[in-house]
Design a protein around this motif. Sequence first.
Motif, PDB file in Angstrom:
ATOM      1  N   ILE A   8       0.868  -1.175   0.000  1.00  0.00           N
ATOM      2  CA  ILE A   8       0.000   0.000   0.000  1.00  0.00           C
ATOM      3  C   ILE A   8       0.904   1.225   0.000  1.00  0.00           C
ATOM      4  O   ILE A   8       1.811   1.320   0.827  1.00  0.00           O
ATOM      5  N   THR A   9       0.646   2.147  -0.903  1.00  0.00           N
ATOM      6  CA  THR A   9       1.411   3.390  -0.956  1.00  0.00           C
ATOM      7  C   THR A   9       0.473   4.556  -0.677  1.00  0.00           C
ATOM      8  O   THR A   9      -0.614   4.629  -1.254  1.00  0.00           O
ATOM      9  N   ARG A  10       0.903   5.426   0.222  1.00  0.00           N
ATOM     10  CA  ARG A  10       0.120   6.616   0.577  1.00  0.00           C
ATOM     11  C   ARG A  10       1.045   7.820   0.614  1.00  0.00           C
ATOM     12  O   ARG A  10       2.221   7.705   0.985  1.00  0.00           O
ATOM     13  N   THR A 110       5.525   3.751   1.654  1.00  0.00           N
ATOM     14  CA  THR A 110       5.275   2.498   0.965  1.00  0.00           C
ATOM     15  C   THR A 110       5.309   1.394   2.010  1.00  0.00           C
ATOM     16  O   THR A 110       6.351   1.131   2.618  1.00  0.00           O
ATOM     17  N   PHE A 111       4.160   0.793   2.230  1.00  0.00           N
ATOM     18  CA  PHE A 111       3.958  -0.243   3.244  1.00  0.00           C
ATOM     19  C   PHE A 111       3.884  -1.586   2.535  1.00  0.00           C
ATOM     20  O   PHE A 111       3.085  -1.775   1.623  1.00  0.00           O
ATOM     21  N   HIS A 112       4.734  -2.514   2.951  1.00  0.00           N
ATOM     22  CA  HIS A 112       4.753  -3.847   2.337  1.00  0.00           C
ATOM     23  C   HIS A 112       4.668  -4.890   3.447  1.00  0.00           C
ATOM     24  O   HIS A 112       5.398  -4.803   4.447  1.00  0.00           O
ATOM     25  N   GLN A 113       3.782  -5.871   3.288  1.00  0.00           N
ATOM     26  CA  GLN A 113       3.635  -6.930   4.291  1.00  0.00           C
ATOM     27  C   GLN A 113       3.468  -8.264   3.573  1.00  0.00           C
ATOM     28  O   GLN A 113       2.748  -8.384   2.595  1.00  0.00           O
ATOM     29  N   GLY A 114       4.143  -9.266   4.085  1.00  0.00           N
ATOM     30  CA  GLY A 114       3.990 -10.605   3.517  1.00  0.00           C
ATOM     31  C   GLY A 114       4.987 -11.556   4.143  1.00  0.00           C
ATOM     32  O   GLY A 114       5.777 -11.158   4.991  1.00  0.00           O
ATOM     33  N   ASP A 124      -7.846  -9.414   3.934  1.00  0.00           N
ATOM     34  CA  ASP A 124      -8.331  -8.939   5.234  1.00  0.00           C
ATOM     35  C   ASP A 124      -7.395  -7.878   5.792  1.00  0.00           C
ATOM     36  O   ASP A 124      -7.838  -6.861   6.324  1.00  0.00           O
ATOM     37  N   HIS A 125      -6.085  -8.118   5.667  1.00  0.00           N
ATOM     38  CA  HIS A 125      -5.114  -7.139   6.149  1.00  0.00           C
ATOM     39  C   HIS A 125      -5.156  -5.858   5.312  1.00  0.00           C
ATOM     40  O   HIS A 125      -5.027  -4.765   5.846  1.00  0.00           O
ATOM     41  N   ARG A 126      -5.346  -5.998   4.003  1.00  0.00           N
ATOM     42  CA  ARG A 126      -5.441  -4.806   3.140  1.00  0.00           C
ATOM     43  C   ARG A 126      -6.594  -3.911   3.609  1.00  0.00           C
ATOM     44  O   ARG A 126      -6.435  -2.701   3.747  1.00  0.00           O
ATOM     45  N   ALA A 127      -7.752  -4.510   3.888  1.00  0.00           N
ATOM     46  CA  ALA A 127      -8.904  -3.736   4.343  1.00  0.00           C
ATOM     47  C   ALA A 127      -8.609  -3.071   5.686  1.00  0.00           C
ATOM     48  O   ALA A 127      -8.887  -1.880   5.871  1.00  0.00           O
TER      49      ALA A 127
END
Length: 147
Positions: A8-10, A110-114, A124-127
């Motif tokens: 997710i980029t903000r 820039t948020f990266h998770q995995g 679910d995590h994206r939401a």
Amino acid sequence: MSEKELTITRVFDAPRELVFQAWTVPEQFAKWMGPKGFTASGVRMDLAEGGAWRATIGNDEGVEHTSAGVYREISAPERLVFTFSWVSSPEEKTLVTIDFTDLGDKTEMTFHQGEFSSEETRDDHRAGWSETFEDLTAHLIRQETNR
């Protein structure tokens, strides 16, 4: 990027140092962490590589979720890397990498998770993170207004 990873980029209207502090100062983290309807409590951070962090989010119905992890990399104010898992399901451990890019008076995060165990868990995590980052936006606006 794997189908079981999330990015997710903000862009925030706040300097990079303030955005980084929102992630690393417990009192600030508690003010925005959690999706809509949730607030954070019990935030603990040992902000050092190898240090642990922990936070509980809860809602008015009494639902609580506690997350925890260990800091892997802290490069203030450019990057933050830590493990993330729900205390109720520690086997579902992911790695979060956040890069903070200085855009003058704005910051690109820039948020990266995995990697997640399934695409459903990733979604679910994206939401949850998307709602949480709305709260982060509001927190940063308050911080800028009070400067």
